[in-house]
Design an enzyme around this catalytic site. Structure first.
Site, mmCIF file in Angstrom:
data_model
loop_
_atom_site.group_PDB
_atom_site.id
_atom_site.type_symbol
_atom_site.label_atom_id
_atom_site.label_comp_id
_atom_site.label_asym_id
_atom_site.label_seq_id
_atom_site.Cartn_x
_atom_site.Cartn_y
_atom_site.Cartn_z
ATOM 1 N N LYS A 38 -20.578 -47.799 -57.817
ATOM 2 C CA LYS A 38 -20.690 -47.287 -56.451
ATOM 3 C C LYS A 38 -19.335 -47.103 -55.785
ATOM 4 C CE LYS A 38 -21.182 -51.659 -53.938
ATOM 5 N NZ LYS A 38 -19.947 -51.536 -53.141
ATOM 6 N N THR A 39 -18.391 -48.017 -56.067
ATOM 7 C CA THR A 39 -17.081 -47.918 -55.414
ATOM 8 C C THR A 39 -16.365 -46.640 -55.829
ATOM 9 O OG1 THR A 39 -16.928 -50.332 -55.391
ATOM 10 C CG2 THR A 39 -14.902 -49.107 -54.967
ATOM 11 N N ASP A 226 -20.325 -48.688 -46.773
ATOM 12 C CA ASP A 226 -20.523 -49.458 -48.005
ATOM 13 C C ASP A 226 -21.478 -50.624 -47.739
ATOM 14 O OD1 ASP A 226 -20.230 -50.235 -50.620
ATOM 15 O OD2 ASP A 226 -18.267 -51.171 -50.348
ATOM 16 N N GLU A 227 -22.196 -51.057 -48.777
ATOM 17 C CA GLU A 227 -23.107 -52.220 -48.695
ATOM 18 C C GLU A 227 -24.072 -52.091 -47.518
ATOM 19 O OE1 GLU A 227 -23.178 -54.081 -51.117
ATOM 20 O OE2 GLU A 227 -21.215 -54.493 -51.963
ATOM 21 N N GLN A 257 -30.400 -55.723 -53.803
ATOM 22 C CA GLN A 257 -29.355 -56.743 -53.684
ATOM 23 C C GLN A 257 -29.136 -57.177 -52.238
ATOM 24 O OE1 GLN A 257 -25.879 -56.515 -56.525
ATOM 25 N NE2 GLN A 257 -26.530 -54.382 -56.692
ATOM 26 N N ARG A 603 -25.220 -60.320 -63.070
ATOM 27 C CA ARG A 603 -23.792 -60.622 -63.049
ATOM 28 C C ARG A 603 -23.233 -60.661 -64.465
ATOM 29 N NH1 ARG A 603 -22.901 -58.438 -59.079
ATOM 30 N NH2 ARG A 603 -25.092 -57.890 -59.335
#
Length: 745
Positions: A38-39, A226-227, A257, A603
């Site tokens: 995503k970044t 973002d987020e 998430q 993770r």
């Protein structure tokens, strides 16, 4: 300047990622699953807007949740577009953007130029003053509790006049709303704002000044967030206002998430994106570049049980990899031993310990792992918080234990003399310390001397005198009582446990759990002295920050991180999902707990390992456990079940039989002898407690009148071994060890 399709960063994107970057105008929601890049999408889209002159740097609003994320984004965009990045003056956190806006129009919200932003300590000092001025009992209604309540209101975008009577009546018997207003008035008086105001006052500014809102709407031609799944109501409202004209808002996030509701995040913000931003486009990033196929399949199947989600399925072009392992253990000690032994073997096989993590649901679970790491000499680090024995509540408890053993321990005494609050101010404490220094005597002797003089106020004398009596009694009792019972007596009678129980801040429950885990950790030692000596060694070992170390952290702290090998202990009902969360939030909290499990599994890049114990000691009592419902929701094709400790039972996880467990004659965990005494039923657990306890008969019974030196006359409500629940009238209902009361005449 290069065109966007000539950039290497763009060429490396997959087709769906490129689609998000090349979206021109209108609302865009990029649903970015774990590890889907995503970044890269966000930074490349920002670079494209600038490269193709879609907007000037000052016409772009780019919002992140942390300064670290903002700096990383600025750095990555700078690598793509060069010096033009310096013009991105509206790239930052929600709070920094809010502060920038307010500093342009402070007088519109009752502030002046140069207003200050209060940190948490300043907020608490101000709230303590307000509580005192209102003659509110600060032991029952703490400043921390009020601050938590006000933060919650601000996260919801509520000013004092918007608080309903139901919400406002929660604190101090109906004074919550009044105190909130007084706090806001005091902030203005001091020309100050807190972090919540940086958003809330921006909303007020725009609602009360349409012309100012219009100027900012005209300015921000493109917005990138973002987020987005972590936004609270206040942040969402601000974004909605600012995007009102151009509607070119691009939000990147993952509904699967969203795990921060306890700090105000509303998963509904991302779920209602299509309704709030009409004619929006949704792009799903599902190709994962982090984990193996089995890890992704297991996590995807687990999260499907949630109803409040958009829905997506992660996949990877790599092979299936190792299956997610699910291992049963007899108890927490065995769980810690198996995990640390496996990590030790990985270390011997030259695996990088920086790529190994243990992720727990609650911080109290860390203690057994820390003890094991110290005993076998494996280096580790706690991410997102202090090590178990370095936590404030554990240091406080240890100071009490040191003082009970050695009353002349002046450092321990000074640490806890006014914890909990005993009305001993800085002036009195200075007198005590100066007198001790001038006369070369321990601090406790200084107190004994000074309370005989007129230098100490009468009320403070009484408080100090009672404290001296407590230390003397503890010192006498140590020879008579077992050490783990003594530990609880000390913290109960000192008022420390009561202080934690009465603390209504969001972190209090975790601190209380840590104290309960501390009681459990003391039991294996021969004495409190032996325990404290062990702690001294633990605190001294491995202070060197250099070298590879295993990461130990909570699941909440792990979001955004990745490791080759991830160990997930404590997957039992009540531990994970957390029972307190379920009790408070029902289905909504259950779904967030499941999202937390999803975050934990994803993770891992190579191997994800889940563990659950058949027995776990909670609240100083051994309880049988059943595997977490999340274990049963994992797909059989993608997991490897290790139930070897249970006679090879490979069926449903909840079908483990008691006979299967006790047939294991070669089982060698530290809890095995105990396990032979108890069964998995509460009845057998209670029978074991009776076997190992000593002299449980009590001379006290319910209904009996007793006297307590501090609380006065009371009536016994219940008797639990040596613990009495007593109603002391105006002093409330308290739990007291029987040796601190006498039968009333």
């Amino acid at each position: 300047m290069l065109k966007i399709d000539e950039l290497d960063a763009f060429k490396k994107l997959n087709e769906v990622q490129k689609e998000a970057v090349l979206h021109d105008n209108g609302p865009l929601l990029v649903l970015a699953g774990a590890g889907t890049g995503k970044t890269g999408v966000l930074t490349t889209r920002l670079a494209r807007i600038l490269m193709e002159n879609m907007a000037l740097p000052g016409e772009i609003l780019s919002v992140t949740f942390t300064n670290k994320a903002a700096n990383e984004m600025k750095s990555r965009v700078g690598n793509l577009i060069g010096d033009m990045v310096t013009g991105l003056k509206w790239l930052g956190t929600f709070h920094s953007i809010g502060a920038q806006i307010l500093r342009q129009y402070p007088e519109k919200v009752g502030l002046k130029n140069g207003f200050i932003i209060l940190d948490t300590d300043d907020q608490l000092r101000l709230l303590k003053q307000i509580i005192k001025e209102e003659n509110i009992d600060d032991k029952k209604w703490s400043a921390k509790g009020l601050l938590s309540l006000i933060d919650n209101w601000k996260n919801k975008g509520l000013s004092p006049n918007q608080i309903s009577s139901d919400d406002g009546d929660y604190f101090a018997n109906g004074k919550g709303k009044v105190l909130y207003k007084k706090y806001q008035d005091q902030l203005k008086f001091f020309n100050a704002a807190d972090f919540g105001d940086l958003i809330l006052e921006c909303i007020r500014l725009f609602n009360e000044n349409p012309d100012i809102l219009e100027s900012f709407q005209n300015r921000f031609k493109y917005m990138l967030v973002d987020e987005y799944q972590d936004t609270n109501t206040s942040q969402y409202t601000l974004l909605k206002l600012l995007s009102g004209k151009w509607k070119n808002i691009c939000c990147v996030g993952d509904d699967d998430q969203s795990i921060y509701s306890w700090r105000g995040a509303e998963v509904t913000n991302i779920l209602k994106f299509e309704k709030d931003f009409l004619d929006s486009k949704i792009i799903r990033l599902e190709q994962n570049y982090r984990s193996t196929g089995n890890i992704l399949a297991a996590a995807s199947k687990l999260i499907e049980a949630n109803e409040s989600r958009f829905g997506k399925t992660l996949w990877t072009s790599s092979n299936g990899g190792e299956k997610v392992s699910v291992t049963s253990t007899w108890d927490g000690e065995e769980e810690a031993r198996i995990i640390t032994d496996e990590i030790e073997q990985q270390s011997l096989n030259k695996k990088n310990l920086d790529e190994v993590a243990i992720l727990v649901r609650a911080s109290f679970q860390m203690r057994e792992f820390e003890d094991r790491f110290v005993s076998i000499g494996l280096p580790y680090k706690v991410i997102g918080g202090p090590r178990f024995y370095e936590r404030k509540e554990i240091r406080d408890a240890n100071a009490y234990f040191r003082l009970a053993i050695q009353p002349n321990d002046s450092l321990a005494l000074e640490r806890i003399l006014n914890v909990p609050k005993r009305g001993i101010g800085e002036t009195t404490l200075k007198k005590i310390k100066d007198y001790a220094k001038n006369n070369n005597i321990p601090t406790i002797d200084s107190i004994r001397d000074l309370i005989k003089t007129s230098e100490i106020k009468p009320k403070t004398k009484i408080s100090l005198g009672h404290f001296i009596e407590l230390t003397e009694r503890w010192n006498d009792l140590i020879a008579e009582r077992n050490h783990y019972e003594m530990a609880e007596i000390i913290l109960e009678d000192s008022g420390y446990l009561e202080m934690l129980r009465n603390d209504d801040t969001i972190t209090a429950a975790g601190r209380l759990d840590n104290i309960k885990e501390l009681f459990r950790s003391i039991e294996p030692f021969e004495s409190l002295n032996a325990y404290l000596e062990h702690i001294s060694l633990v605190m001294e070992i491995d202070k060197n920050p250099e070298g590879n170390k295993v990461s130990l952290m909570t699941l909440h702290a792990a979001k955004g991180l990745e490791f080759d090998y991830v160990f997930l202990p404590g997957w039992e009902e009540g531990v994970f999902p957390n029972q307190r969360s379920l009790d408070e939030g029902g289905v909504k909290s259950l779904e967030e707990e499941r999202r937390l499990a999803y975050v934990g599994i994803t993770r891992a890049k190579i191997k994800s390992s889940i563990f659950y114990a058949a027995n776990r000691k909670m609240h100083n009592q051994w309880l049988s456990s059943i595997p977490s419902r999340f274990v049963n929701e994992l797909p059989e094709d993608n997991i490897e079940v290790n139930l070897s400790h249970f006679s090879g039972n490979k069926g449903n996880f909840t079908d483990i039989k008691e006979d299967d467990i006790f047939d294991q004659s070669d089982y060698s965990t530290p809890g095995w002898e105990r396990a032979k005494i108890q069964s998995l039923s509460n009845k057998r657990i209670q029978e074991e407690e009776k076997i190992i306890s000593v002299d449980t008969n009590s001379k006290f019974s319910p209904g009996m009148l007793v006297m307590h030196k501090k609380f006065g006359k009371g009536k016994i409500e219940t008797v639990d071994g040596k613990k009495l629940t007593i109603s002391f009238g105006d002093n409330g209902i308290r739990k007291v060890m029987e040796n601190f009361v006498d039968i009333a005449n």
